[in-house]
Design a protein around this motif. Structure first.
Motif, short mmCIF file in Angstrom:
data_model
loop_
_atom_site.label_atom_id
_atom_site.label_comp_id
_atom_site.label_asym_id
_atom_site.label_seq_id
_atom_site.Cartn_x
_atom_site.Cartn_y
_atom_site.Cartn_z
N LEU A 105 76.62 39.51 -0.20
CA LEU A 105 75.40 40.31 -0.31
C LEU A 105 75.76 41.76 -0.58
O LEU A 105 76.67 42.32 0.03
N LEU A 106 75.03 42.37 -1.49
CA LEU A 106 75.21 43.77 -1.84
C LEU A 106 74.01 44.54 -1.31
O LEU A 106 72.85 44.15 -1.53
N THR A 107 74.25 45.65 -0.58
CA THR A 107 73.16 46.41 0.02
C THR A 107 73.31 47.89 -0.29
O THR A 107 74.40 48.38 -0.57
N ASP A 108 72.19 48.60 -0.22
CA ASP A 108 72.18 50.04 -0.39
C ASP A 108 71.32 50.65 0.72
O ASP A 108 70.19 50.23 0.94
N THR A 109 71.88 51.65 1.42
CA THR A 109 71.12 52.33 2.47
C THR A 109 71.35 53.82 2.38
O THR A 109 72.42 54.28 1.95
N ASP A 110 70.34 54.59 2.77
CA ASP A 110 70.45 56.04 2.84
C ASP A 110 70.50 56.53 4.29
O ASP A 110 70.38 57.72 4.55
N GLY A 111 70.67 55.61 5.22
CA GLY A 111 70.73 55.96 6.63
C GLY A 111 69.39 55.94 7.32
O GLY A 111 69.32 55.99 8.55
N ARG A 112 68.31 55.87 6.55
CA ARG A 112 66.96 55.78 7.13
C ARG A 112 66.34 54.41 6.92
O ARG A 112 65.53 53.95 7.71
N SER A 113 66.72 53.75 5.83
CA SER A 113 66.22 52.41 5.53
C SER A 113 67.23 51.71 4.62
O SER A 113 68.07 52.37 3.98
#
Length: 239
Positions: A105-113
């Motif tokens: 799985l590939l994910t992207d987060t900005d620390g808030r969501s």
């Protein structure tokens, strides 16, 4: 003094209102107790303050999670984990963290969501041996290449939109760890059992494989482009 019969609230109406209140309460409770999609567990750090621009932070994988730290102090800003899984590669991208997990799985987060999730095909066949080395390759202009033995897949980092796919030639396989940056191009090794050495090296950028006369591909987010007055004017072919 007793109220007239018409002024008394009907028992059936009270029972229906009570049942509706209880149902709404149960629905609200279910929203809190149901598991997050993909097992996501994003926890902000103590130093994270809402309604304020965060300080610059760095990202790394640690203790089976992706964590963001303030660059100056090393204070934890946030921690992102997934139940039963661990990150095998992490790539910082302009205030965000793109992670590849052990289930593909590939994910992207900005620390808030957690902004988006993408599943890589055939991950169980190559990821255990690969370990994530060289899989995540930034190509510039907000495009990320995910290099696997069978294909190179490019995503727009802003929203995870799929931009293009380059399959390996028959009898060949890409080597994620065998890539070299040359200016704006990424040179990727594609060893083949038979074939000239020129066919075993592929040059890529954010538009895909670099070949003469290719068709331009827009990788920007949809919407009006500043400075372009005639929206119907076709794009000129590259020279």
């Amino acid at each position: 003094m007793a109220l007239p019969p018409r002024a008394r609230p009907p028992h059936r109406l009270l029972a229906a209102l009570l049942a509706a209140v209880v149902a709404l309460g149960l629905l609200g409770l279910a929203r809190h107790v149901r598991p997050a999609p993909y097992g996501d567990r994003l926890v902000p750090g103590r130093s994270a303050e809402p309604h304020r621009d965060p300080a610059p932070w760095a990202v790394r994988a640690r203790d089976g999670a992706v964590a963001g730290y303030e660059s100056g102090t090393g204070t934890l800003r946030w921690r992102y984990a997934r139940a039963g899984h661990r990150p095998v590669a992490v790539l910082p991208a302009r205030g965000e963290a793109i992670a590849l997990w052990d289930d593909g799985l590939l994910t992207d987060t900005d620390g808030r969501s957690v902004r988006w999730h993408r599943a890589l095909p055939d991950a169980a066949e190559w990821l255990p041996a690969q370990g994530g080395t060289g899989v995540l390759r930034p190509l510039g202009h907000g495009v990320l290449a995910v290099v696997t033995p069978r294909r190179v897949t490019a995503y727009r980092t802003a929203d995870g939109d799929l931009r293009w796919v380059l399959p390996a030639r028959p009898g060949c396989a890409f080597r994620p760890e065998g890539a070299v940056r040359r200016g704006t191009a990424l040179l990727l090794a594609q060893p083949c059992a038979d074939g000239a050495w020129t066919a075993q090296l592929v040059a890529l950028d954010e538009l895909g494989r670099i070949v003469p006369g290719r068709t331009p591909l827009g990788n920007d987010l949809p919407g009006p482009r500043p400075g372009r007055l005639d929206a119907e004017k076709p794009l000129a072919r590259p020279r």
